[in-house]
Design a protein around this motif. Structure first.
Motif, PDB file in Angstrom:
ATOM      1  N   GLU A   1    -134.988  36.213  -6.620  1.00 50.21           N
ATOM      2  CA  GLU A   1    -133.604  36.707  -6.536  1.00 50.21           C
ATOM      3  C   GLU A   1    -132.616  35.597  -6.177  1.00 50.21           C
ATOM      4  OE1 GLU A   1    -133.504  40.304  -4.210  1.00 50.21           O
ATOM      5  OE2 GLU A   1    -135.174  41.104  -5.367  1.00 50.21           O
ATOM      6  N   ASN A   2    -132.827  34.449  -6.785  1.00 54.02           N
ATOM      7  CA  ASN A   2    -131.954  33.275  -6.649  1.00 54.02           C
ATOM      8  C   ASN A   2    -132.025  32.572  -5.292  1.00 54.02           C
ATOM      9  OD1 ASN A   2    -130.357  31.792  -8.506  1.00 54.02           O
ATOM     10  ND2 ASN A   2    -128.577  32.185  -7.219  1.00 54.02           N
ATOM     11  N   ASN A   3    -132.931  33.003  -4.415  1.00 51.96           N
ATOM     12  CA  ASN A   3    -133.056  32.340  -3.104  1.00 51.96           C
ATOM     13  C   ASN A   3    -133.949  31.115  -3.214  1.00 51.96           C
ATOM     14  OD1 ASN A   3    -131.705  34.301  -1.262  1.00 51.96           O
ATOM     15  ND2 ASN A   3    -133.266  35.680  -2.118  1.00 51.96           N
ATOM     16  N   LEU A   4    -133.434  29.986  -2.745  1.00 55.18           N
ATOM     17  CA  LEU A   4    -134.209  28.754  -2.811  1.00 55.18           C
ATOM     18  C   LEU A   4    -134.288  28.131  -1.421  1.00 55.18           C
ATOM     19  CD1 LEU A   4    -135.484  27.035  -5.161  1.00 55.18           C
ATOM     20  CD2 LEU A   4    -133.508  25.541  -4.902  1.00 55.18           C
ATOM     21  N   LEU A   5    -135.515  27.968  -0.958  1.00 58.69           N
ATOM     22  CA  LEU A   5    -135.755  27.326   0.328  1.00 58.69           C
ATOM     23  C   LEU A   5    -135.834  25.823   0.080  1.00 58.69           C
ATOM     24  CD1 LEU A   5    -136.559  27.993   3.325  1.00 58.69           C
ATOM     25  CD2 LEU A   5    -138.941  27.977   2.535  1.00 58.69           C
ATOM     26  N   VAL A   6    -134.936  25.059   0.694  1.00 66.34           N
ATOM     27  CA  VAL A   6    -134.887  23.621   0.375  1.00 66.34           C
ATOM     28  C   VAL A   6    -134.890  22.725   1.593  1.00 66.34           C
ATOM     29  CG1 VAL A   6    -133.752  23.461  -1.874  1.00 66.34           C
ATOM     30  CG2 VAL A   6    -132.365  23.825   0.138  1.00 66.34           C
ATOM     31  N   SER A   7    -135.628  21.644   1.494  1.00 67.49           N
ATOM     32  CA  SER A   7    -135.547  20.606   2.523  1.00 67.49           C
ATOM     33  C   SER A   7    -134.395  19.680   2.138  1.00 67.49           C
ATOM     34  CB  SER A   7    -136.860  19.835   2.602  1.00 67.49           C
ATOM     35  OG  SER A   7    -137.026  19.099   1.420  1.00 67.49           O
ATOM     36  N   ASP A   8    -134.082  18.818   3.050  1.00 64.58           N
ATOM     37  CA  ASP A   8    -132.983  17.875   2.856  1.00 64.58           C
ATOM     38  C   ASP A   8    -133.111  17.108   1.528  1.00 64.58           C
ATOM     39  OD1 ASP A   8    -130.688  16.693   3.904  1.00 64.58           O
ATOM     40  OD2 ASP A   8    -131.855  14.885   4.370  1.00 64.58           O
ATOM     41  N   ALA A   9    -134.346  16.800   1.154  1.00 63.94           N
ATOM     42  CA  ALA A   9    -134.590  15.996  -0.053  1.00 63.94           C
ATOM     43  C   ALA A   9    -133.952  16.618  -1.306  1.00 63.94           C
ATOM     44  CB  ALA A   9    -136.090  15.835  -0.259  1.00 63.94           C
ATOM     45  N   PHE A  10    -133.824  17.933  -1.321  1.00 62.94           N
ATOM     46  CA  PHE A  10    -133.311  18.598  -2.529  1.00 62.94           C
ATOM     47  C   PHE A  10    -131.991  19.324  -2.327  1.00 62.94           C
ATOM     48  CE2 PHE A  10    -137.947  18.491  -3.317  1.00 62.94           C
ATOM     49  CZ  PHE A  10    -137.910  17.664  -4.437  1.00 62.94           C
ATOM     50  N   PHE A  11    -131.466  19.272  -1.097  1.00 61.94           N
ATOM     51  CA  PHE A  11    -130.293  20.100  -0.818  1.00 61.94           C
ATOM     52  C   PHE A  11    -129.135  19.812  -1.772  1.00 61.94           C
ATOM     53  CE2 PHE A  11    -126.611  21.701   1.536  1.00 61.94           C
ATOM     54  CZ  PHE A  11    -127.045  23.001   1.703  1.00 61.94           C
ATOM     55  N   ASN A  12    -128.928  18.535  -2.069  1.00 61.46           N
ATOM     56  CA  ASN A  12    -127.808  18.198  -2.959  1.00 61.46           C
ATOM     57  C   ASN A  12    -128.257  17.862  -4.373  1.00 61.46           C
ATOM     58  OD1 ASN A  12    -125.669  18.513  -1.091  1.00 61.46           O
ATOM     59  ND2 ASN A  12    -126.384  16.656  -0.065  1.00 61.46           N
ATOM     60  N   ASP A  13    -129.482  18.204  -4.715  1.00 65.54           N
ATOM     61  CA  ASP A  13    -129.984  17.875  -6.044  1.00 65.54           C
ATOM     62  C   ASP A  13    -129.232  18.691  -7.098  1.00 65.54           C
ATOM     63  OD1 ASP A  13    -131.661  17.797  -8.433  1.00 65.54           O
ATOM     64  OD2 ASP A  13    -133.139  16.863  -7.118  1.00 65.54           O
ATOM     65  N   PRO A  14    -128.638  18.006  -8.104  1.00 67.16           N
ATOM     66  CA  PRO A  14    -127.848  18.729  -9.107  1.00 67.16           C
ATOM     67  C   PRO A  14    -128.655  19.785  -9.868  1.00 67.16           C
ATOM     68  CG  PRO A  14    -128.077  16.374  -9.660  1.00 67.16           C
ATOM     69  CD  PRO A  14    -128.625  16.556  -8.286  1.00 67.16           C
ATOM     70  N   GLU A  15    -129.978  19.626  -9.917  1.00 66.42           N
ATOM     71  CA  GLU A  15    -130.826  20.633 -10.584  1.00 66.42           C
ATOM     72  C   GLU A  15    -130.730  22.004  -9.917  1.00 66.42           C
ATOM     73  OE1 GLU A  15    -132.890  20.766 -13.185  1.00 66.42           O
ATOM     74  OE2 GLU A  15    -132.463  18.721 -13.802  1.00 66.42           O
TER      75      GLU A  15
ATOM     76  N   ASP B   1    -128.925  30.212  -4.249  1.00 64.50           N
ATOM     77  CA  ASP B   1    -128.496  30.545  -2.883  1.00 64.50           C
ATOM     78  C   ASP B   1    -129.490  29.868  -1.950  1.00 64.50           C
ATOM     79  OD1 ASP B   1    -126.485  32.244  -3.830  1.00 64.50           O
ATOM     80  OD2 ASP B   1    -127.968  33.842  -4.137  1.00 64.50           O
ATOM     81  N   LYS B   2    -129.081  28.746  -1.390  1.00 63.55           N
ATOM     82  CA  LYS B   2    -130.045  27.911  -0.664  1.00 63.55           C
ATOM     83  C   LYS B   2    -130.255  28.347   0.781  1.00 63.55           C
ATOM     84  CE  LYS B   2    -128.919  24.035  -3.489  1.00 63.55           C
ATOM     85  NZ  LYS B   2    -127.606  23.448  -3.632  1.00 63.55           N
ATOM     86  N   ILE B   3    -131.479  28.186   1.216  1.00 62.15           N
ATOM     87  CA  ILE B   3    -131.817  28.324   2.635  1.00 62.15           C
ATOM     88  C   ILE B   3    -132.268  26.933   3.056  1.00 62.15           C
ATOM     89  CG2 ILE B   3    -133.296  29.450   4.348  1.00 62.15           C
ATOM     90  CD1 ILE B   3    -133.823  31.671   2.200  1.00 62.15           C
ATOM     91  N   MET B   4    -131.524  26.329   3.971  1.00 54.98           N
ATOM     92  CA  MET B   4    -131.792  24.941   4.356  1.00 54.98           C
ATOM     93  C   MET B   4    -132.894  24.860   5.413  1.00 54.98           C
ATOM     94  SD  MET B   4    -130.843  21.856   3.969  1.00 54.98           S
ATOM     95  CE  MET B   4    -131.146  20.319   4.842  1.00 54.98           C
ATOM     96  N   VAL B   5    -133.844  23.985   5.160  1.00 55.40           N
ATOM     97  CA  VAL B   5    -134.905  23.738   6.145  1.00 55.40           C
ATOM     98  C   VAL B   5    -134.543  22.453   6.901  1.00 55.40           C
ATOM     99  CG1 VAL B   5    -137.361  23.238   6.438  1.00 55.40           C
ATOM    100  CG2 VAL B   5    -136.616  24.818   4.641  1.00 55.40           C
ATOM    101  N   ASP B   6    -134.469  22.546   8.217  1.00 49.92           N
ATOM    102  CA  ASP B   6    -134.121  21.349   9.005  1.00 49.92           C
ATOM    103  C   ASP B   6    -135.240  20.309   8.925  1.00 49.92           C
ATOM    104  OD1 ASP B   6    -131.839  22.662   9.692  1.00 49.92           O
ATOM    105  OD2 ASP B   6    -132.503  23.226  11.713  1.00 49.92           O
ATOM    106  N   ASP B   7    -134.851  19.064   9.090  1.00 50.86           N
ATOM    107  CA  ASP B   7    -135.824  17.967   9.014  1.00 50.86           C
ATOM    108  C   ASP B   7    -137.011  18.140   9.956  1.00 50.86           C
ATOM    109  OD1 ASP B   7    -134.673  16.601   7.019  1.00 50.86           O
ATOM    110  OD2 ASP B   7    -133.640  15.126   8.302  1.00 50.86           O
ATOM    111  N   ASP B   8    -136.729  18.645  11.163  1.00 43.07           N
ATOM    112  CA  ASP B   8    -137.831  18.782  12.126  1.00 43.07           C
ATOM    113  C   ASP B   8    -138.751  19.965  11.796  1.00 43.07           C
ATOM    114  OD1 ASP B   8    -135.929  20.687  12.759  1.00 43.07           O
ATOM    115  OD2 ASP B   8    -136.068  20.421  14.926  1.00 43.07           O
TER     116      ASP B   8
END
Ligand code: CIR
Length: 255
Positions: free
Chosen positions: A173-187, A192-199
């Motif tokens: 349902e368009n939810n994407l769990l992302v680490s910092d490595a992909f947060f700004n990836d144009p792909e 609808d991103k869910i950001m995972v903190d570095d730690d």
């Protein structure tokens, strides 16, 4: 919501203590790994899946990470060709297992290499990470196979991570769990991103199954964020697999 009905797992082998790793977290405890694997199988069943359990194979220390060996789509099964030399022959015997479920079985050929931890399914589209394990030749072959079945693929360049899904997981349902490595990836701009903190980066590999999400135990911030999106979370201790750079998704094929 039911989408997957089946899962395949492979039991950990004693030789897992010799598995590939860059984690620096020590040697896995085999007995503990067996208990954690039992818990994982139970969780798959709790998500409504019928689980096929393959025997351990001592020849391959990393063979518990069965996700890397095949891509199972609704239209076809594709047997991978791992890029890690010690894992290449893990594909032996996979075809006979997959024949129980699929009539359309394809495979990646040399010089192509792909490990399916580098492949993320988003409906009929497959994101393919180019990593140290997955090369351009493998990705090109995969895209042309997918095309024959009315599916599509596109490439994502990886920096530092082992596999694409080490750093990003699709929770439907368009939810994407992302680490910092992909947060700004144009792909991935339109998700609808869910950001995972570095730690808590390890928790970026979480698994959606039929409306529930398996999340590794010990990552409270990510767990809460996923729950806040309305998901029922199942927390699982997979510390012994983390010691081998393996996440929750790596431990099964779901289809
Ligand atoms: C390896 O390096 O191949 C294993 N130790 C870990 C594989 C993890 N698989 C995955 O992320 N899909």
């Amino acid at each position: 919501m039911k989408k997957f009905t089946q899962a395949i797992v492979k039991r950990p082998c004693r030789n897992m203590i010799h598995g590939l790793t860059s984690a620096g977290l020590g040697i896995p405890d085999f007995q503990k790994a067996l208990v954690q694997h039992d818990g994982y199988i139970e969780a798959l069943k709790q998500c409504g899946l019928e689980v096929t359990i393959l025997d351990a194979d001592e020849r391959f220390p990393d063979s518990v990470f069965i996700e890397d060996i095949a891509l199972l789509t609704p239209e076809c099964a594709i047997i991978m060709l791992p890029g890690a030399p010690s894992r290449m022959a893990e594909t032996d015997g996979m075809e006979s297992v997959l024949k129980r479920f699929y009539t359309n079985i394809e495979s990646i050929q040399p010089p192509g290499n792909i490990e399916a931890g580098d492949i993320m399914m988003v409906g009929p589209h497959f994101y393919i990470g180019l990593s140290e394990r997955t090369n351009q030749a493998g990705a090109t072959q995969l895209i042309s196979i997918l095309k024959r079945y009315g599916l599509t693929g596109s490439l994502v360049k990886l920096k530092k991570l082992l596999h694409l899904k080490t750093g990003v997981s699709y929770l439907e349902e368009n939810n994407l769990l992302v680490s910092d490595a992909f947060f700004n990836d144009p792909e991935f701009t339109n998700f609808d991103k869910i950001m995972v903190d570095d730690d808590e980066a390890y928790a970026a590999n979480s698994v959606w199954i039929n409306g529930k999400v398996l999340v590794p135990k010990g990552f409270p911030k990510t767990t809460r964020k996923i729950q806040n999106r309305g998901f029922d979370v199942i927390s699982l201790d997979v510390s012994e697999f983390q010691k081998l750079d393996g996440g929750l998704s790596c431990l099964s094929l779901r289809f």
